[in-house]
Design a protein around this motif. Structure first.
Motif, PDB file in Angstrom:
ATOM      1  N   VAL B  86       1.952  -3.220  -5.658  1.00 39.74           N
ATOM      2  CA  VAL B  86       2.521  -3.782  -4.438  1.00 39.74           C
ATOM      3  C   VAL B  86       1.428  -4.530  -3.679  1.00 39.74           C
ATOM      4  O   VAL B  86       0.244  -4.208  -3.804  1.00 39.74           O
ATOM      5  N   VAL B  87       1.847  -5.526  -2.909  1.00 38.66           N
ATOM      6  CA  VAL B  87       0.924  -6.236  -2.024  1.00 38.66           C
ATOM      7  C   VAL B  87       1.204  -5.779  -0.605  1.00 38.66           C
ATOM      8  O   VAL B  87       2.347  -5.838  -0.147  1.00 38.66           O
ATOM      9  N   VAL B  88       0.179  -5.298   0.066  1.00 40.33           N
ATOM     10  CA  VAL B  88       0.332  -4.854   1.447  1.00 40.33           C
ATOM     11  C   VAL B  88      -0.391  -5.836   2.351  1.00 40.33           C
ATOM     12  O   VAL B  88      -1.626  -5.946   2.298  1.00 40.33           O
ATOM     13  N   GLY B  89       0.385  -6.558   3.136  1.00 45.62           N
ATOM     14  CA  GLY B  89      -0.172  -7.618   3.972  1.00 45.62           C
ATOM     15  C   GLY B  89       0.234  -8.978   3.451  1.00 45.62           C
ATOM     16  O   GLY B  89      -0.344  -9.460   2.487  1.00 45.62           O
ATOM     17  N   ALA B  90       1.229  -9.590   4.083  1.00 49.25           N
ATOM     18  CA  ALA B  90       1.760 -10.857   3.574  1.00 49.25           C
ATOM     19  C   ALA B  90       1.264 -12.025   4.414  1.00 49.25           C
ATOM     20  O   ALA B  90       2.025 -12.911   4.789  1.00 49.25           O
ATOM     21  N   GLY B  91      -0.022 -12.024   4.701  1.00 46.07           N
ATOM     22  CA  GLY B  91      -0.645 -13.164   5.377  1.00 46.07           C
ATOM     23  C   GLY B  91      -0.908 -14.268   4.363  1.00 46.07           C
ATOM     24  O   GLY B  91      -0.281 -14.332   3.313  1.00 46.07           O
ATOM     25  N   GLN B  92      -1.861 -15.119   4.690  1.00 47.55           N
ATOM     26  CA  GLN B  92      -2.158 -16.239   3.803  1.00 47.55           C
ATOM     27  C   GLN B  92      -2.622 -15.774   2.433  1.00 47.55           C
ATOM     28  O   GLN B  92      -2.142 -16.219   1.404  1.00 47.55           O
ATOM     29  N   LEU B  93      -3.582 -14.850   2.448  1.00 49.22           N
ATOM     30  CA  LEU B  93      -4.132 -14.402   1.177  1.00 49.22           C
ATOM     31  C   LEU B  93      -3.098 -13.598   0.388  1.00 49.22           C
ATOM     32  O   LEU B  93      -2.926 -13.798  -0.821  1.00 49.22           O
ATOM     33  N   GLY B  94      -2.400 -12.712   1.074  1.00 50.50           N
ATOM     34  CA  GLY B  94      -1.342 -11.951   0.411  1.00 50.50           C
ATOM     35  C   GLY B  94      -0.300 -12.869  -0.203  1.00 50.50           C
ATOM     36  O   GLY B  94       0.132 -12.662  -1.345  1.00 50.50           O
ATOM     37  N   SER B  95       0.066 -13.909   0.519  1.00 49.71           N
ATOM     38  CA  SER B  95       1.051 -14.856   0.004  1.00 49.71           C
ATOM     39  C   SER B  95       0.523 -15.573  -1.238  1.00 49.71           C
ATOM     40  O   SER B  95       1.260 -15.818  -2.189  1.00 49.71           O
ATOM     41  N   ALA B  96      -0.760 -15.909  -1.209  1.00 53.25           N
ATOM     42  CA  ALA B  96      -1.358 -16.569  -2.361  1.00 53.25           C
ATOM     43  C   ALA B  96      -1.271 -15.656  -3.591  1.00 53.25           C
ATOM     44  O   ALA B  96      -0.950 -16.099  -4.695  1.00 53.25           O
ATOM     45  N   ILE B  97      -1.532 -14.388  -3.386  1.00 48.83           N
ATOM     46  CA  ILE B  97      -1.472 -13.440  -4.499  1.00 48.83           C
ATOM     47  C   ILE B  97      -0.032 -13.268  -4.973  1.00 48.83           C
ATOM     48  O   ILE B  97       0.241 -13.224  -6.178  1.00 48.83           O
ATOM     49  N   LEU B  98       0.890 -13.201  -4.025  1.00 51.68           N
ATOM     50  CA  LEU B  98       2.300 -13.062  -4.394  1.00 51.68           C
ATOM     51  C   LEU B  98       2.798 -14.272  -5.182  1.00 51.68           C
ATOM     52  O   LEU B  98       3.678 -14.166  -6.031  1.00 51.68           O
ATOM     53  N   ALA B  99       2.227 -15.428  -4.877  1.00 49.31           N
ATOM     54  CA  ALA B  99       2.683 -16.650  -5.531  1.00 49.31           C
ATOM     55  C   ALA B  99       2.059 -16.836  -6.906  1.00 49.31           C
ATOM     56  O   ALA B  99       2.531 -17.628  -7.708  1.00 49.31           O
ATOM     57  N   SER B 100       0.993 -16.107  -7.175  1.00 48.95           N
ATOM     58  CA  SER B 100       0.259 -16.331  -8.419  1.00 48.95           C
ATOM     59  C   SER B 100       0.981 -15.723  -9.612  1.00 48.95           C
ATOM     60  O   SER B 100       1.571 -14.655  -9.530  1.00 48.95           O
ATOM     61  N   ASP B 101       0.921 -16.434 -10.725  1.00 51.17           N
ATOM     62  CA  ASP B 101       1.478 -15.851 -11.942  1.00 51.17           C
ATOM     63  C   ASP B 101       0.373 -15.488 -12.936  1.00 51.17           C
ATOM     64  O   ASP B 101       0.634 -15.136 -14.065  1.00 51.17           O
ATOM     65  N   GLU B 102      -0.861 -15.580 -12.480  1.00 51.30           N
ATOM     66  CA  GLU B 102      -2.005 -15.298 -13.348  1.00 51.30           C
ATOM     67  C   GLU B 102      -2.101 -13.820 -13.744  1.00 51.30           C
ATOM     68  O   GLU B 102      -2.613 -13.476 -14.791  1.00 51.30           O
ATOM     69  N   PHE B 103      -1.623 -12.965 -12.843  1.00 54.50           N
ATOM     70  CA  PHE B 103      -1.935 -11.553 -13.014  1.00 54.50           C
ATOM     71  C   PHE B 103      -1.128 -10.883 -14.116  1.00 54.50           C
ATOM     72  O   PHE B 103      -1.584  -9.911 -14.722  1.00 54.50           O
ATOM     73  N   GLU B 104       0.058 -11.417 -14.388  1.00 49.98           N
ATOM     74  CA  GLU B 104       0.874 -10.802 -15.452  1.00 49.98           C
ATOM     75  C   GLU B 104       0.171 -10.860 -16.790  1.00 49.98           C
ATOM     76  O   GLU B 104       0.348  -9.993 -17.641  1.00 49.98           O
ATOM     77  N   ARG B 105      -0.626 -11.896 -16.939  1.00 50.53           N
ATOM     78  CA  ARG B 105      -1.409 -12.020 -18.160  1.00 50.53           C
ATOM     79  C   ARG B 105      -2.297 -10.790 -18.375  1.00 50.53           C
ATOM     80  O   ARG B 105      -2.690 -10.469 -19.484  1.00 50.53           O
ATOM     81  N   TYR B 106      -2.646 -10.137 -17.286  1.00 44.97           N
ATOM     82  CA  TYR B 106      -3.520  -8.964 -17.368  1.00 44.97           C
ATOM     83  C   TYR B 106      -2.763  -7.664 -17.122  1.00 44.97           C
ATOM     84  O   TYR B 106      -3.360  -6.646 -16.816  1.00 44.97           O
ATOM     85  N   GLY B 107      -1.457  -7.726 -17.259  1.00 44.41           N
ATOM     86  CA  GLY B 107      -0.671  -6.489 -17.230  1.00 44.41           C
ATOM     87  C   GLY B 107      -0.077  -6.126 -15.886  1.00 44.41           C
ATOM     88  O   GLY B 107       0.749  -5.222 -15.793  1.00 44.41           O
ATOM     89  N   LEU B 108      -0.499  -6.839 -14.833  1.00 44.17           N
ATOM     90  CA  LEU B 108      -0.027  -6.463 -13.494  1.00 44.17           C
ATOM     91  C   LEU B 108       1.233  -7.227 -13.100  1.00 44.17           C
ATOM     92  O   LEU B 108       1.270  -8.456 -13.146  1.00 44.17           O
ATOM     93  N   ARG B 109       2.253  -6.479 -12.734  1.00 46.69           N
ATOM     94  CA  ARG B 109       3.433  -7.125 -12.170  1.00 46.69           C
ATOM     95  C   ARG B 109       3.597  -6.671 -10.718  1.00 46.69           C
ATOM     96  O   ARG B 109       3.683  -5.475 -10.438  1.00 46.69           O
ATOM     97  N   ILE B 110       3.602  -7.631  -9.812  1.00 42.83           N
ATOM     98  CA  ILE B 110       3.816  -7.308  -8.399  1.00 42.83           C
ATOM     99  C   ILE B 110       5.307  -7.084  -8.192  1.00 42.83           C
ATOM    100  O   ILE B 110       6.127  -7.939  -8.536  1.00 42.83           O
ATOM    101  N   THR B 111       5.659  -5.924  -7.621  1.00 40.40           N
ATOM    102  CA  THR B 111       7.082  -5.628  -7.478  1.00 40.40           C
ATOM    103  C   THR B 111       7.549  -5.530  -6.038  1.00 40.40           C
ATOM    104  O   THR B 111       8.751  -5.436  -5.803  1.00 40.40           O
TER     105      THR B 111
END
Lengths: 232, 232
Positions: B86-111
């Motif tokens: 989960v992402v806690v904090g939906a500011g600019q940086l949090g939004s950037a992380i939420l928008a990224s699709d890079e992380f699934e490549r490494y096993g992480l799915r933001i839910t």
DNA sequence: TAGATTGTTAATCGATTAACAATC
DNA sequence: TAGATTGTTAATCGATTAACAATC
């Protein structure tokens, strides 16, 4: 003064942040290497050695003057000499960086932002008007910019580095996953998030059985170290 | 298999990214430790040692199978076993992380995404509806979430960690500047940007006189190493 | 086969920790 | 003064590099 290694630089930052935070809150005039070491989980003699490396002298029986530590670290690292940087790539991450005011504390002032998307050009992000990337070369030359923050797609990164280092840019803060080449004397600092993900995935898959590499926090009340790690 | 240290893990990621990228582009079936070492500026025998540590066997006279290397690293690190965060904090940086699709490549799915600002709650960021932070505890418990990405103001960070680790969360990816405490067995991975800034400021202030700590790139055509460093 | 490459052991290097005389 | 603390030297530890026999 001999060149500081990255591990030393990293610890200096931790000392600095800890002490600057603390001095802002409590009235602390002096502190011993043992106190710092305990708070930050660093051996006291390593603290003394690091302080020695930046020319700090303590007082026997007393310790070190907190303000002097902070001043000295700021000066050695260079936080007290402001410099200008540009952000290249005004996507989500670039916008987050443009909006942040944390960096000025460390001497960096962002003075311009660039993007290739003409839809974005002319809009504002964190007080900066986004300019077209075609102006990049001229702007960094005109202002003698020495740092560029790269938040573009990986494919675009190397081409931009080539443009930047042909001008006065001597450090690249690389938030893309691309490996970058630059001429000697140009620092490329990679913020590689996949490295963090690797550590997290490995930890979660191993169960939490094995103690790790405590870094800038401790759980003072538990005998086992908390797993705390950091990129630097 | 003995526990891998962070430095080894870091190199494994570099091997993996380099090889995965390359195999996607060219048809490479096998590669030698010397070739990898040269490309990534790592001693060839260190490459062999790292491969040995993850159980990879090469072939005399031939080298290693690229696909086997990739598969093996993915498996040892755990990239092939997806997990939720989960992402806690939906500011600019949090939004950037939420928008990224890079992380699934490494096993992480933001839910899920959380914020305390009721103005943001209910809005969407990168395909996720932002929920109020008061629901955080219930959601991580319900879904058995083991990773939380923290992109909140520093003051809020420790309180959230306490809530998270009281549930099933066993790793915190900390993008705040706060030092965090957590019980044993909980990994806290700090992405400390000030560390990058320290290195940059130090470099810019020193002139570019001294060669550095080449890391994941080389300028093959220059005798002096390029300064390339990374958090990990 | 000859020669290139691995896997592994030994040597080196650098960083951390321990020890302790000097100091106030 | 006695005792706490520094500054520094020596010992330890771990990671990297060099060397080389075994292999195909």
């Amino acid at each position: 003064m001999p060149r500081l290694t990255r591990v030393v630089l990293d610890r200096l930052i931790r000392y600095y942040r800890y002490l600057a935070d603390r001095v802002a809150r409590e009235q602390v005039e002096t502190i011993t290497s043992a106190q710092i070491g305990q708070a930050l989980d660093v051996d006291a003699s390593l603290v003394r050695k690091d302080f020695g490396a930046v020319g700090l002298l303590g007082m026997s029986h007393v310790g070190y003057e907190v303000c002097e530590i902070c001043r000295s670290i700021r000066s050695v690292v260079g936080f007290d000499r402001p410099y200008e940087g540009v952000v290249v790539g005004a996507g989500q991450l670039g916008s987050a960086i443009l909006a942040s005011d944390e960096f000025e504390r460390y001497g960096l002032r962002i003075t311009a932002a660039f993007d290739i998307d003409s839809f974005k050009v002319g809009r504002r992000r964190g007080g900066h008007v986004i300019r077209h990337v075609s102006e990049l070369s001229a702007v960094v030359r005109e202002h003698g910019i020495r740092l560029a923050v790269l938040t573009v797609p990986a494919e675009a990164a190397q081409g931009l580095v080539d443009i930047l280092v042909a001008g006065p840019v001597r450090a690249i803060w690389n938030f893309t996953p691309a490996r970058l080449n630059a001429p000697p004397g140009v620092l490329i600092r990679n913020e590689r998030l996949s490295s963090g993900l690797a550590e997290i995935a490995y930890h979660l898959n191993r169960g939490m059985s094995v103690p790790g590499d405590p870094e800038d926090a401790t759980s003072a009340d538990s005998p086992e170290p908390v797993l705390v790690t950091s990129d630097g």
